[in-house]
Design a protein around this motif. Structure first.
Motif, PDB file in Angstrom:
ATOM      1  N   MET A   5      -1.765   1.490   9.999  1.00  0.00           N
ATOM      2  CA  MET A   5      -2.324   0.164   9.697  1.00  0.00           C
ATOM      3  C   MET A   5      -2.482  -0.018   8.187  1.00  0.00           C
ATOM      4  O   MET A   5      -3.114   0.812   7.539  1.00  0.00           O
ATOM      5  CB  MET A   5      -3.704   0.076  10.382  1.00  0.00           C
ATOM      6  N   ILE A   6      -1.902  -1.066   7.640  1.00  0.00           N
ATOM      7  CA  ILE A   6      -2.075  -1.308   6.210  1.00  0.00           C
ATOM      8  C   ILE A   6      -3.182  -2.329   6.005  1.00  0.00           C
ATOM      9  O   ILE A   6      -3.091  -3.456   6.457  1.00  0.00           O
ATOM     10  CB  ILE A   6      -0.771  -1.821   5.556  1.00  0.00           C
ATOM     11  N   LYS A   7      -4.232  -1.901   5.331  1.00  0.00           N
ATOM     12  CA  LYS A   7      -5.331  -2.808   5.027  1.00  0.00           C
ATOM     13  C   LYS A   7      -5.199  -3.367   3.621  1.00  0.00           C
ATOM     14  O   LYS A   7      -5.571  -4.494   3.338  1.00  0.00           O
ATOM     15  CB  LYS A   7      -6.666  -2.068   5.161  1.00  0.00           C
ATOM     16  N   SER A   8      -4.655  -2.538   2.732  1.00  0.00           N
ATOM     17  CA  SER A   8      -4.510  -2.998   1.348  1.00  0.00           C
ATOM     18  C   SER A   8      -3.379  -2.280   0.631  1.00  0.00           C
ATOM     19  O   SER A   8      -2.979  -1.190   1.023  1.00  0.00           O
ATOM     20  CB  SER A   8      -5.814  -2.753   0.585  1.00  0.00           C
ATOM     21  N   ILE A   9      -2.885  -2.976  -0.401  1.00  0.00           N
ATOM     22  CA  ILE A   9      -1.907  -2.387  -1.307  1.00  0.00           C
ATOM     23  C   ILE A   9      -2.487  -2.518  -2.700  1.00  0.00           C
ATOM     24  O   ILE A   9      -3.068  -3.553  -3.030  1.00  0.00           O
ATOM     25  CB  ILE A   9      -0.577  -3.157  -1.197  1.00  0.00           C
ATOM     26  N   SER A  10      -2.384  -1.489  -3.498  1.00  0.00           N
ATOM     27  CA  SER A  10      -2.897  -1.572  -4.869  1.00  0.00           C
ATOM     28  C   SER A  10      -1.802  -1.251  -5.870  1.00  0.00           C
ATOM     29  O   SER A  10      -0.994  -0.356  -5.641  1.00  0.00           O
ATOM     30  CB  SER A  10      -4.052  -0.595  -5.070  1.00  0.00           C
ATOM     31  N   ILE A  11      -1.783  -2.026  -6.945  1.00  0.00           N
ATOM     32  CA  ILE A  11      -0.819  -1.782  -8.020  1.00  0.00           C
ATOM     33  C   ILE A  11      -1.597  -1.183  -9.188  1.00  0.00           C
ATOM     34  O   ILE A  11      -2.567  -1.772  -9.662  1.00  0.00           O
ATOM     35  CB  ILE A  11      -0.162  -3.104  -8.469  1.00  0.00           C
ATOM     36  N   LEU A  12      -1.194   0.004  -9.631  1.00  0.00           N
ATOM     37  CA  LEU A  12      -1.812   0.609 -10.813  1.00  0.00           C
ATOM     38  C   LEU A  12      -0.869   0.404 -12.000  1.00  0.00           C
ATOM     39  O   LEU A  12       0.344   0.486 -11.851  1.00  0.00           O
ATOM     40  CB  LEU A  12      -2.077   2.099 -10.592  1.00  0.00           C
ATOM     41  N   PRO A  13      -1.429   0.160 -13.180  1.00  0.00           N
ATOM     42  CA  PRO A  13      -0.606  -0.262 -14.318  1.00  0.00           C
ATOM     43  C   PRO A  13       0.392   0.786 -14.806  1.00  0.00           C
ATOM     44  O   PRO A  13       0.164   1.984 -14.666  1.00  0.00           O
ATOM     45  CB  PRO A  13      -1.638  -0.553 -15.410  1.00  0.00           C
ATOM     46  N   GLY A  14       1.482   0.284 -15.369  1.00  0.00           N
ATOM     47  CA  GLY A  14       2.468   1.134 -16.026  1.00  0.00           C
ATOM     48  C   GLY A  14       2.663   0.611 -17.439  1.00  0.00           C
ATOM     49  O   GLY A  14       1.692   0.213 -18.079  1.00  0.00           O
ATOM     50  N   LYS A  15       3.914   0.569 -17.855  1.00  0.00           N
ATOM     51  CA  LYS A  15       4.192   0.109 -19.217  1.00  0.00           C
ATOM     52  C   LYS A  15       5.125  -1.092 -19.190  1.00  0.00           C
ATOM     53  O   LYS A  15       5.939  -1.211 -18.286  1.00  0.00           O
ATOM     54  CB  LYS A  15       4.862   1.237 -20.011  1.00  0.00           C
ATOM     55  N   ASN A  16       5.008  -1.947 -20.182  1.00  0.00           N
ATOM     56  CA  ASN A  16       5.949  -3.057 -20.274  1.00  0.00           C
ATOM     57  C   ASN A  16       7.212  -2.600 -21.001  1.00  0.00           C
ATOM     58  O   ASN A  16       7.360  -1.413 -21.314  1.00  0.00           O
ATOM     59  CB  ASN A  16       5.302  -4.287 -20.920  1.00  0.00           C
ATOM     60  N   ARG A  17       8.113  -3.515 -21.297  1.00  0.00           N
ATOM     61  CA  ARG A  17       9.398  -3.116 -21.845  1.00  0.00           C
ATOM     62  C   ARG A  17       9.270  -2.512 -23.253  1.00  0.00           C
ATOM     63  O   ARG A  17      10.101  -1.744 -23.683  1.00  0.00           O
ATOM     64  CB  ARG A  17      10.364  -4.308 -21.843  1.00  0.00           C
ATOM     65  N   ALA A  18       8.187  -2.866 -23.944  1.00  0.00           N
ATOM     66  CA  ALA A  18       7.976  -2.334 -25.289  1.00  0.00           C
ATOM     67  C   ALA A  18       7.253  -0.988 -25.240  1.00  0.00           C
ATOM     68  O   ALA A  18       6.927  -0.410 -26.278  1.00  0.00           O
ATOM     69  CB  ALA A  18       7.184  -3.338 -26.120  1.00  0.00           C
ATOM     70  N   GLY A  19       6.991  -0.504 -24.019  1.00  0.00           N
ATOM     71  CA  GLY A  19       6.320   0.788 -23.890  1.00  0.00           C
ATOM     72  C   GLY A  19       4.807   0.697 -24.027  1.00  0.00           C
ATOM     73  O   GLY A  19       4.112   1.711 -24.132  1.00  0.00           O
ATOM     74  N   ILE A  20       4.280  -0.521 -24.024  1.00  0.00           N
ATOM     75  CA  ILE A  20       2.831  -0.712 -24.164  1.00  0.00           C
ATOM     76  C   ILE A  20       2.184  -0.780 -22.777  1.00  0.00           C
ATOM     77  O   ILE A  20       2.729  -1.400 -21.863  1.00  0.00           O
ATOM     78  CB  ILE A  20       2.535  -2.005 -24.968  1.00  0.00           C
TER      79      ILE A  20
END
Ligand SMILES: Nc1nc2c(ncn2[C@@H]2O[C@H](COP(=O)(O)OP(=O)(O)O)[C@@H](O)[C@H]2O)c(=O)[nH]1
Ligand SMILES: [Mg+2]
Ligand SMILES: [Zn+2]
Lengths: 265, 233
Positions: free
Chosen positions: A1-16
């Motif tokens: 059962m999926i109750k939630s999905i979470s996105i944790l940050p990465g980097k943008n194209r400039a590496g920031i």
């Protein structure tokens, strides 16, 4: 059962590093993804589809129910939790609508009798009737997309649905979203379409490969969305009229309030 | 050294997927050699060489490209050893549906194009059914339903394979594929054996007969009616 999905940050194209802490999306929620071409919308969708684990170019992590999904969930195709729909997708199988749906139902371990229900709901989304005997490969863009939406809603039945720009397909968008979200799915929709964007609860704004900000749909926007939906339906109706060879009078357009006279038309 | 043998019909996306995979492997500081085998012509070796990895080209000409690959594995290994590689990747021409170029100790990777229709997995034979990893390409342009049917059909033909949904354009699935390339294998050229026996010169056509009349043909012959016979001494 999926109750939630979470996105944790990465980097943008400039590496920031991306500026958000985490984005939690819960069952039954529709979230938009907006931004100019090349801003990283599809990459975000792909991270979610692959349940990224700092192993994609963006370095993002995706959690399911607050935990890192185990390898089985990531790699076992039988456990596929995520369905995807996009503008580029076509039906290529050379068979009738009914045979195809039955094949898909069988492969999902479901009653093949469900095919009629799928065709019925697909027909609610398009002005051009789909019959069970039509060959898949001759369906129009609108018919194909409607059938794909109904198929994802009732056959694939994945708890998470990713939608990548289906706005130009000529289907009733609002109804399509309702059909998909009806059964408590999590929906992410990449879009340039104001109607689709405003019918979500939140929208993620992308820029230069990273998440720029997250906007919660305002009450004013939600109210406007009702009006936009009327315009959208009128356009769709006009589209069918043009298609069937009708001559469109100005009265026809203005009477239905497609655009107001003040808009310069 | 890990030997990775990649098979799949022309245009299925082998090179595109491998180029993405090679990029991840290089980020992990792996030393890679690539061999491209084709029949008559290819530019793939140039595409690989552009990434800066040592690349070798082999053209099978009138030999079955899979037989050619198998027959020349020794030279390929020598080439990769000279480059001190950890991983040797062989991209085959993949035309022959009777042959599968995988050996017991190599990693057999089948690349298969999802747009070719749900019956393709039933048609392609041993290079699908004896593969360890099946990389599905071009799922981006077919419906979710077709992708699911395609996946199911692959599992019917090869229930124990690991399926990876890849995209040669975006690089999707290539990190997963790269991690498969790094799992320890035990390739030993001296005792290495094929997984699937290759049919070799089973009739006179295989050895150059050009006349078409039935009376000129010898060997193990199969009639269109299904009858199989041996004609000869
Ligand atoms: N849409 C799409 N095109 C792809 C994908 N993978 C490869 N291609 C395209 O398919 C064509 C053939 O790819 P290539 O790698 O040369 O195939 P090969 O002959 O098997 O090595 C190229 O034009 C690729 O850009 C994919 O996942 N999706
Ligand atoms: Mg190639
Ligand atoms: Zn062969």
């Amino acid at each position: 059962m999926i109750k939630s999905i979470s996105i944790l940050p990465g980097k943008n194209r400039a590496g920031i590093n991306e500026k958000f802490e985490r984005i939690d999306i819960y069952q039954g929620e529709i979230v938009g993804i907006v931004g100019p071409t090349g801003s990283g919308k599809s990459a975000l969708i792909e991270d979610i589809e692959q349940l990224a684990c700092s192993d994609t170019p963006t370095q993002r992590k995706i959690l399911i129910n607050d935990a890192v999904p185990d390898a089985g969930l990531r790699y076992d195709p039988k456990k596929k939790l995520i369905a995807r729909l996009s503008q580029n997708m076509n039906f290529l199988a050379d068979m009738s609508v009914e045979d195809f749906l039955k094949l898909h139902l069988k492969c999902r371990g479901k009653d093949t009798g469900l095919s009629e229900k799928v065709i019925f709901y697909a027909n609610q989304l398009t002005g051009e009737p789909i019959s069970k005997d039509s060959n898949l490969t001759v369906l129009s863009g609108g018919q194909s997309r409607s059938l794909m939406v109904a198929d994802v809603a009732f056959v694939s039945d994945s708890p998470v649905v990713l939608i990548d720009e289906i706005e130009n397909a000529g289907i009733k968008k609002h109804e399509a979203m309702k059909l998909l979200s009806g059964s408590g799915k999590i929906i992410l929709v990449v879009t340039h379409d104001p109607l689709l964007a405003l019918s979500t609860q939140r929208r993620i704004v992308m820029k230069n490969g990273g998440v720029e900000k997250i906007i919660t749909t305002t009450e004013e926007e939600s109210a406007m969305c009702v009006k936009l939906n009327q315009i959208d339906r009128d356009l769709l109706r006009l589209r069918e009229m043009v298609r069937s060879g009708a001559v469109i009078s100005a009265a026809e357009i203005f009477a239905r309030n497609v655009v107001t006279a003040g808009d310069g038309f | 050294m890990n030997v990775i043998i990649v098979a799949g019909t022309p245009g299925s996306g082998k090179t595109a997927v491998l180029l993405n995979t090679v990029r991840h492997l290089k980020e992990q500081n792996k030393n890679i050699s690539v061999v491209k085998i084709d029949c008559l012509y290819t530019e793939d070796h140039v595409r690989f060489a552009k990434t800066g990895i040592p690349t070798m080209l082999g053209l099978a000409k009138d030999m079955c490209p899979d037989h050619f690959t198998i027959f020349n594995l020794g030279e390929m290994i020598e080439f990769a050893n000279k480059n001190h590689s950890d991983i040797l990747i062989v991209e085959t021409a993949g035309l022959c549906h009777r042959c599968a170029p995988y050996t017991q100790g190599s990693l057999g990777v089948c690349v298969i194009d999802a747009t070719t229709g749900p019956n393709t997995p039933l048609k392609v034979g041993p290079f699908l059914s004896t593969a360890d990893v099946v990389a599905i390409t071009k799922g981006d342009i077919i419906s979710q339903a077709e992708r699911e049917i395609f996946r199911e059909r692959i599992l019917e033909m090869n229930p124990s394979c690991r399926i990876i949904e890849t995209n040669g354009l975006t690089g999707k699935g290539s990190t997963e594929l790269a991690s498969c390339f790094c799992k320890p294998l035990s390739f030993d050229y001296l005792d290495e054996q094929l997984r699937h026996n290759a049919p070799f010169a089973i009739c006179t056509l295989c050895v150059g007969e050009k006349r078409i009349n039935k009376k000129y043909h010898r060997g193990v012959l199969r009639h269109i009616t299904g009858v199989e016979e041996y004609v000869g001494e």
